[in-house]
Write a protein that holds these residues in place. Sequence first.
Motif, short mmCIF file in Angstrom:
data_model
loop_
_atom_site.label_atom_id
_atom_site.label_comp_id
_atom_site.label_asym_id
_atom_site.label_seq_id
_atom_site.Cartn_x
_atom_site.Cartn_y
_atom_site.Cartn_z
N GLY A 1 95.30 60.34 -92.81
CA GLY A 1 93.96 60.30 -93.37
C GLY A 1 93.95 59.61 -94.72
N ALA A 2 92.77 59.21 -95.14
CA ALA A 2 92.60 58.54 -96.43
C ALA A 2 92.90 59.51 -97.58
CB ALA A 2 91.18 57.99 -96.57
N TYR A 3 93.37 58.98 -98.67
CA TYR A 3 93.70 59.78 -99.86
C TYR A 3 92.54 60.68 -100.27
CZ TYR A 3 94.83 60.76 -104.77
OH TYR A 3 95.06 61.37 -105.97
N SER A 4 91.34 60.15 -100.31
CA SER A 4 90.19 60.96 -100.73
C SER A 4 89.95 62.12 -99.77
CB SER A 4 88.93 60.09 -100.87
OG SER A 4 88.66 59.43 -99.66
N ASP A 5 90.26 61.95 -98.49
CA ASP A 5 90.11 63.05 -97.53
C ASP A 5 91.21 64.09 -97.69
OD1 ASP A 5 87.73 62.06 -96.41
OD2 ASP A 5 88.86 60.68 -95.15
N TRP A 6 92.42 63.66 -98.04
CA TRP A 6 93.49 64.62 -98.34
C TRP A 6 93.09 65.46 -99.54
CZ3 TRP A 6 97.59 66.10 -95.56
CH2 TRP A 6 97.99 65.28 -94.49
N GLN A 7 92.43 64.84 -100.52
CA GLN A 7 91.98 65.59 -101.68
C GLN A 7 91.00 66.69 -101.25
OE1 GLN A 7 90.40 63.30 -104.95
NE2 GLN A 7 89.81 65.13 -106.07
N MET B 1 87.53 71.05 -96.80
CA MET B 1 87.57 70.69 -95.39
C MET B 1 88.78 71.39 -94.77
SD MET B 1 88.35 66.91 -93.73
CE MET B 1 87.43 66.15 -95.02
N GLY B 2 88.63 71.87 -93.56
CA GLY B 2 89.75 72.47 -92.85
C GLY B 2 90.51 71.43 -92.05
N MET C 1 90.51 67.10 -88.05
CA MET C 1 91.05 66.40 -86.88
C MET C 1 90.01 66.28 -85.78
SD MET C 1 94.99 67.70 -86.57
CE MET C 1 94.86 69.32 -87.30
N MET C 2 89.24 67.35 -85.55
CA MET C 2 88.25 67.32 -84.48
C MET C 2 87.11 66.34 -84.78
SD MET C 2 89.56 69.25 -82.24
CE MET C 2 88.27 69.55 -81.06
N SER C 3 86.79 66.16 -86.05
CA SER C 3 85.71 65.25 -86.43
C SER C 3 86.17 63.80 -86.57
CB SER C 3 85.08 65.71 -87.75
OG SER C 3 86.01 65.56 -88.81
N MET D 1 97.90 76.96 -93.55
CA MET D 1 98.46 75.84 -94.30
C MET D 1 97.43 75.24 -95.25
SD MET D 1 100.78 73.99 -91.37
CE MET D 1 101.46 72.72 -92.45
N THR D 2 96.19 75.10 -94.77
CA THR D 2 95.11 74.56 -95.62
C THR D 2 94.81 75.51 -96.77
OG1 THR D 2 94.19 73.40 -93.71
CG2 THR D 2 92.75 73.69 -95.62
N GLU D 3 94.75 76.80 -96.49
CA GLU D 3 94.51 77.77 -97.55
C GLU D 3 95.64 77.74 -98.59
OE1 GLU D 3 94.04 81.43 -95.37
OE2 GLU D 3 91.93 80.97 -94.88
N THR D 4 96.85 77.53 -98.13
CA THR D 4 98.00 77.45 -99.03
C THR D 4 97.89 76.22 -99.92
OG1 THR D 4 99.41 78.65 -97.49
CG2 THR D 4 100.52 77.30 -99.15
#
Length: 140
Positions: free
Chosen positions: A84-90, A97-98, A103-105, A127-130
């Motif tokens: 994914g793009a850097y801004s989306d990882w942020q 974002m979960g 992934m589904m979107s 993992m996302t919460e972490t």
Amino acid sequence: MAYEFPSEAWMEEYKNRLNESEEYGEQGAGWGVGFDGDFIFHIVADDRLPEDRYFYIALEDGKCTAVKEVDDLDEVEHGFVMRGAYSDWQKLNDGEMGAIDGMMSGVFDLEGDMQKVMQYSGAAVAMTETSASIDTEYAY
């Protein structure tokens, strides 16, 4: 202490927190047992990040056993790539974002067995919460 993202120091902190997380340990039990559960997190360059970055994360049976930055996808064996793009990882790291929603979107692209990921969706949430629990400074 804030950790710069993307960096090996951030990934080391992520590894430590995953291994301290009871939730991830429970939800990730069985992940990577009998199949390659290791990931490459491919952070795609965008208008902020000047070049693609790749981070290897070894996951097995509710534990993170290794993390490191790699130069390309072929440097290490892995079963999955999350791209994914850097801004989306942020957004993911900040808890906006979960991982499964991303992934589904289609915001994130997954290479690997999506059925396995869905089977362990609780681990993906943990993992996302972490990642959202890490005090993060963005390098770009």
